[in-house]
Design an enzyme around this catalytic site. Structure first.
Site, PDB file in Angstrom:
ATOM      1  N   VAL A  63       5.149 -21.512   0.263  1.00 24.62           N
ATOM      2  CA  VAL A  63       5.444 -21.517   1.697  1.00 24.62           C
ATOM      3  C   VAL A  63       4.382 -22.218   2.525  1.00 24.62           C
ATOM      4  CG1 VAL A  63       6.859 -19.424   1.600  1.00 24.62           C
ATOM      5  CG2 VAL A  63       4.390 -19.224   2.057  1.00 24.62           C
ATOM      6  N   SER A 141       1.471  -5.696   8.251  1.00 27.89           N
ATOM      7  CA  SER A 141       0.825  -4.586   7.557  1.00 27.89           C
ATOM      8  C   SER A 141       0.078  -3.735   8.567  1.00 27.89           C
ATOM      9  CB  SER A 141      -0.156  -5.124   6.510  1.00 27.89           C
ATOM     10  OG  SER A 141      -0.986  -4.094   6.014  1.00 27.89           O
ATOM     11  N   TYR A 153      -7.216 -11.011   5.468  1.00 31.61           N
ATOM     12  CA  TYR A 153      -5.874 -10.426   5.445  1.00 31.61           C
ATOM     13  C   TYR A 153      -5.527  -9.809   6.805  1.00 31.61           C
ATOM     14  CZ  TYR A 153      -1.978  -7.612   3.519  1.00 31.61           C
ATOM     15  OH  TYR A 153      -0.755  -7.030   3.257  1.00 31.61           O
ATOM     16  N   LYS A 157      -2.501 -10.967   9.307  1.00 29.76           N
ATOM     17  CA  LYS A 157      -1.417 -10.073   9.708  1.00 29.76           C
ATOM     18  C   LYS A 157      -1.376  -9.896  11.225  1.00 29.76           C
ATOM     19  CE  LYS A 157       0.351  -9.078   5.663  1.00 29.76           C
ATOM     20  NZ  LYS A 157       1.655  -9.667   5.285  1.00 29.76           N
TER      21      LYS A 157
END
Length: 252
Positions: A63, A141, A153, A157
């Site tokens: 992606v 998340s 991360y 998010k």
């Protein structure tokens, strides 16, 4: 529009949460594009859908790679039709203390979550605008609120939230809604990796984690899939730009 004429793309759908979402949308009557890094990785999810009477195809693509996504969209159009539902679920964690995190740790995680979401939306959007109907859901998340050793991360998010809120404002006039589902602790392969990193068995890791969850259980991919099913429904046409935490607890 007839439900059977709607086509959903679910990225990162070879296993875990993505596979659960793909199966639920197929059960809801949508034709599903199961997209992951390789076509072969998607076969189990697609086979499960077909055996249950659904319609699905497998597509392999990274992606974060613009050329691969353009090629993937051409395959989708030729094999199954024009998509009007997009679930950006592809993602992974590479946990490391911020002082030890290198630029590759940062870039790889940011690229899959944010660049990947952007590229998938950009390629899908013309078909949603064409029909005057669309649904975009990003799987985020609870980590978007902050988590130790996950700066890359968490930033990715949280960025997905801002991206979706912007899309909700920009695309609402075209009949397209955009929302976020933010899972808490869902038992997947990532959970096993976290337990291993903390030198715990999966059972011990979950036992400790559940103590902090008011509903006294961990989540499942089906919990997340149910939330996605709501957001893509006709009944959710007045709901856009929202972040729904599916975590078994209140989240600020």
């Amino acid at each position: 529009m007839n439900l059977t004429k709607k086509i959903a793309i679910v990225t990162g759908a070879a296993q875990g949460i993505g596979a659960g979402i793909a199966k639920r949308l197929a059960n809801d009557g949508f034709a599903v594009v199961v997209l992951d890094m390789t076509e072969e990785a998607c076969f189990n999810t697609v086979d499960s859908i077909i055996k249950n009477g659904g319609h699905a195809i497998s597509i392999g693509a990274n992606v974060a790679d613009e050329n691969e996504i353009k090629s993937a969209m051409e395959q989708i159009i030729s094999k199954i039709g024009e998509p009007n539902i997009l679930v950006n679920n592809a993602g992974f964690a590479r946990d490391v203390n911020i002082d030890l995190m290198d630029t590759k740790d940062w870039d790889d995680v940011i690229n899959v979550h944010l660049r990947g979401s952007f590229l998938m939306v950009k390629e899908s959007l013309p078909y949603m605008k064409k029909t005057g109907w669309g649904r975009i859901i990003n799987i985020s998340s609870i980590s978007a609120t902050g988590h130790s050793e996950r700066a890359n991360y968490c930033a990715a998010k949280a960025g997905m939230h801002g991206f979706i809120k912007s899309l909700a404002v920009e695309l609402g006039p075209f009949g397209i809604t955009a929302n976020v589902v933010a899972p808490g602790l869902i038992v997947t392969a990532m959970t096993e990796a976290t337990a291993k990193r903390n030198r715990l068995t999966l059972e011990n890791h979950l036992e400790q984690a559940v103590k902090n969850i008011p509903v006294n259980r961990t989540g499942t991919p089906a919990d997340i899939a149910h939330a996605v099913s709501f957001f893509v429904s006709e009944e959710a046409s007045f709901v856009t730009g929202q972040v729904l935490y599916v975590a078994g607890m209140p989240v600020n």
